[in-house]
Design an enzyme around this catalytic site. Sequence first.
Site, PDB file in Angstrom:
ATOM      1  CB  CYS A  39      -1.344 -12.923   6.417  1.00  0.00           C
ATOM      2  SG  CYS A  39       0.252 -12.206   5.895  1.00  0.00           S
TER       3      CYS A  39
ATOM      4  CB  CYS B 238       0.657  -5.060   6.782  1.00  0.00           C
ATOM      5  SG  CYS B 238       1.959  -6.047   6.139  1.00  0.00           S
TER       6      CYS B 238
ATOM      7  CB  CYS C 241      -3.313  -6.192   5.796  1.00  0.00           C
ATOM      8  SG  CYS C 241      -3.875  -7.530   4.922  1.00  0.00           S
TER       9      CYS C 241
ATOM     10  CB  CYS D  33      -3.886  -9.814 -10.084  1.00  0.00           C
ATOM     11  SG  CYS D  33      -3.580  -8.732 -11.180  1.00  0.00           S
TER      12      CYS D  33
ATOM     13  CB  CYS E 291      -0.401 -10.377 -12.169  1.00  0.00           C
ATOM     14  SG  CYS E 291       0.351  -9.695 -10.960  1.00  0.00           S
TER      15      CYS E 291
ATOM     16  NE  ARG F 119      -3.652  -2.560 -12.472  1.00  0.00           N
ATOM     17  CZ  ARG F 119      -2.474  -3.244 -12.417  1.00  0.00           C
ATOM     18  NH1 ARG F 119      -1.773  -3.304 -11.316  1.00  0.00           N
ATOM     19  NH2 ARG F 119      -1.895  -3.937 -13.523  1.00  0.00           N
TER      20      ARG F 119
END
Length: 323
Positions: free
Chosen positions: A52, A56, A59, A96, A127, A260
């Site tokens: 990616c 972040c 991550c 998801c 999702c 959640r």
Amino acid sequence: MIRTDWTMAEARAIHVLPFPDLLHRAQTLHRRHFDPTVIETASLLSIKTGGCPEDCGYCSQSAHHDTGVTATKLMATEEVLAAARRAKAAGAQRFCMGAAWRSPKDRDMDRLCDMVRGVADLGLETCMTLGMLSPGQVARLKAAGLDFYNHNIDTSPDYYARIATTRTMADRLDTVDAVRRGGIRVCCGGILGMGEAEDDRIAMLVTLATLPAHPDSVPVNLWTKVEGVPVQSRAAPVDPFALVRCVALARILMPASVVRLSAGRTGMSDELQALCFLAGANSIFVGDQLLTTGNPAAWQDADLLARLGMQVAPAAARQGAAD
């Protein structure tokens, strides 16, 4: 009444209530909108891992960090559907699909839409979390039948610049707004334990609770140790009661949203999870793996819910709230 005008002062005052009073208030609201004995279940699959371009700081999939995660290409549709079938057999009601992208490329949209249609045909809620979306991409996913889109804000607006520099909090909120306007239900939460202050946790929840409409699902993630990422150097364990307070505050500020318990449950005791359920959490991920981190085994979740006299939401009722 569902409010979207909460202030930081109000949220702080709720957050510091004596523990019994805080849980009583959260549980009272929880029972107004949901059956407190029922837990929703979702399964998470990484359909494109690593590489990616975002930086972040938490991550493992960022190309900026040396974490040992190998970048992969987007999975074939049939591979994804095979995983969805396994998830359904294991008790998941929502499937998801996450891709490590800044945003999906238009050339990938046909395959992504095929995945949505295929998973929906299995009788599962759908999702996706794919990074930032344009309004046109939202429209395509909506037309394919996508039920939910996950795009977490991660932390407070003030702390966000210490988490990522390749995009801003405003970028994240723009995608959340585009998804909501496009008619897809929003799944949006954050992460605790990245070195943020207590006020940052409160501000994160206030940010969500003052959106034009509350997220339909609010994931509360505990930071999970990842070697090689910047957050690791300043991460601090979250006090168990601090986690419960955040869950309770989320329930009080956003009473009709599903809350959640997401990443980090492998480090939670059964007793802590039970307290979180009492505080208003009513959804968990099931399956041994999240995107790149572990998750409790299916038998552990089944055993815990049985011991608590709780049950998984039946498929027909998973969108309904108790009167």
